[in-house]
Scaffold this motif. Structure first.
Motif, mmCIF file in Angstrom:
data_model
loop_
_atom_site.group_PDB
_atom_site.id
_atom_site.type_symbol
_atom_site.label_atom_id
_atom_site.label_comp_id
_atom_site.label_asym_id
_atom_site.label_seq_id
_atom_site.Cartn_x
_atom_site.Cartn_y
_atom_site.Cartn_z
ATOM 1 N N LEU A 161 -4.741 5.464 11.983
ATOM 2 C CA LEU A 161 -4.253 4.150 12.411
ATOM 3 C C LEU A 161 -2.869 4.258 13.048
ATOM 4 O O LEU A 161 -2.591 3.606 14.061
ATOM 5 N N ALA A 162 -2.003 5.068 12.454
ATOM 6 C CA ALA A 162 -0.662 5.245 13.021
ATOM 7 C C ALA A 162 -0.737 5.873 14.403
ATOM 8 O O ALA A 162 -0.007 5.470 15.329
ATOM 9 N N GLY A 198 7.155 6.481 10.391
ATOM 10 C CA GLY A 198 6.901 5.137 10.876
ATOM 11 C C GLY A 198 5.961 4.332 10.009
ATOM 12 O O GLY A 198 5.822 3.119 10.193
ATOM 13 N N VAL A 199 5.300 4.981 9.053
ATOM 14 C CA VAL A 199 4.416 4.279 8.118
ATOM 15 C C VAL A 199 5.207 3.882 6.880
ATOM 16 O O VAL A 199 5.975 4.672 6.335
ATOM 17 N N THR A 223 0.657 -0.774 13.052
ATOM 18 C CA THR A 223 1.669 -0.825 12.004
ATOM 19 C C THR A 223 0.944 -0.727 10.665
ATOM 20 O O THR A 223 0.027 -1.507 10.399
ATOM 21 N N VAL A 224 1.332 0.241 9.836
ATOM 22 C CA VAL A 224 0.556 0.567 8.651
ATOM 23 C C VAL A 224 1.448 0.596 7.414
ATOM 24 O O VAL A 224 2.568 1.115 7.450
ATOM 25 N N THR A 225 0.921 0.059 6.324
ATOM 26 C CA THR A 225 1.519 0.223 5.003
ATOM 27 C C THR A 225 0.531 0.990 4.129
ATOM 28 O O THR A 225 -0.623 0.583 3.991
ATOM 29 N N ALA A 226 0.986 2.100 3.571
ATOM 30 C CA ALA A 226 0.163 2.914 2.685
ATOM 31 C C ALA A 226 0.535 2.604 1.246
ATOM 32 O O ALA A 226 1.721 2.647 0.877
ATOM 33 N N VAL A 227 -0.485 2.322 0.429
ATOM 34 C CA VAL A 227 -0.263 1.910 -0.956
ATOM 35 C C VAL A 227 -0.963 2.894 -1.894
ATOM 36 O O VAL A 227 -2.112 3.282 -1.675
#
Length: 273
Positions: free
Chosen positions: A19-20, A41-42, A25-29
């Protein structure tokens, strides 16, 4: 923004990277994740799916959510997502929901909750993953041996990178709302064949050792709950026709064939050296 739960796992890590790379725009949890675990950038946010209220900071500003089957309150997770403005959910579930519903009630509950959430949703039912073979890594590194039960029972293991690629496509594209896709590899392989494929990738012999069901149960019980062990052994030893069938969904969505096990082994050979 797209939120990826399980962002440090085999599928999640690949999905975050893809995705990046595609400009999202990505949030990894994940429960334990830092900025060092994700591409530049993540955003990395430590949170637990078992505690939905704690997901609010991770979900803020999100439009789509990649969700794992984890925790016991899918409705709570989905309420948090809707409150944050999420409009699309892609759930990574298990093929077992379709083939053995009584044994996969947890995943089935997540599927039902997603379908009832009022959000656009897609369900990805994964078969067994090629990355399960990483359980052999230590024994292959030390002794060049690989042990498993049911040596000649074949299943179409799927490359987790293919699962991630399908998830990325579904998250970014329209036309998948309400769909359930079954993700497998392009051919069924046996544990004996996978050991041989790994040997070919390494350029060295790997001795395959067939375990008894009891030996496999004892080994798996060290890190898996009892019911999961029994369910897994049943699939590995007495798969249904559906579990042995090759699905065309990966190729249908990606426009290319699913990745064979040999390619996964070649790409991951360093883990076994």
């Amino acid at each position: 923004m797209i939120v990826v739960t399980g962002g440090s796992g085999n599928v999640g890590r690949a999905l975050v990277a893809k995705l990046a790379q595609e400009g999202e725009t990505v949030t990894a949890v994940a429960r334990r994740i830092t900025a060092e675990d994700v591409p530049r950038g993540v955003r990395a946010v430590a949170a637990d799916l078992g505690q939905p209220a704690g997901l609010a900071p991770a979900l803020e500003g999100a439009r789509a959510l990649f969700l794992l089957v984890a925790g016991d309150d899918p409705e709570g997770i989905l309420k948090q997502a809707a409150a944050a403005g999420v409009t699309k959910v892609v759930l990574l579930s298990s093929q077992g929901v379709g083939t053995r519903p009584q044994g996969y009630a947890h995943a089935a509950g997540f599927e039902a909750a997603v379908a009832a959430s009022g959000l656009a949703f897609t369900v990805l039912r994964s078969g067994g993953m090629a990355s399960n073979v990483l359980a052999w890594a230590e024994s292959v590194r030390r002794h060049r041996t690989a042990a498993a039960p049911f040596a000649d029972v074949a299943l179409p293991f799927v490359d987790p990178d293919d699962v991630a690629a399908v998830a990325a496509a579904v998250l970014r594209q329209d036309g998948h709302d309400g769909a359930t896709y079954t993700l497998t590899g392009p051919e069924a392989t046996t544990p004996r064949q996978r050991a041989a494929g790994l040997a070919q990738a390494l350029g060295e012999p790997v001795t395959f050792v067939e375990q008894s069901r009891e030996e496999a149960r004892a080994q798996m019980a060290r890190f898996m709950p009892g019911p999961v062990v029994e369910g897994t052994l049943s699939i590995l030893g007495e798969p249904t026709p559906g579990e042995q069938a090759v699905s065309a969904d990966v190729e249908r969505i990606l426009g290319r064939p699913a990745t064979p096990f040999a390619a996964w082994a070649a790409r991951n050979a360093p883990a076994f050296r």
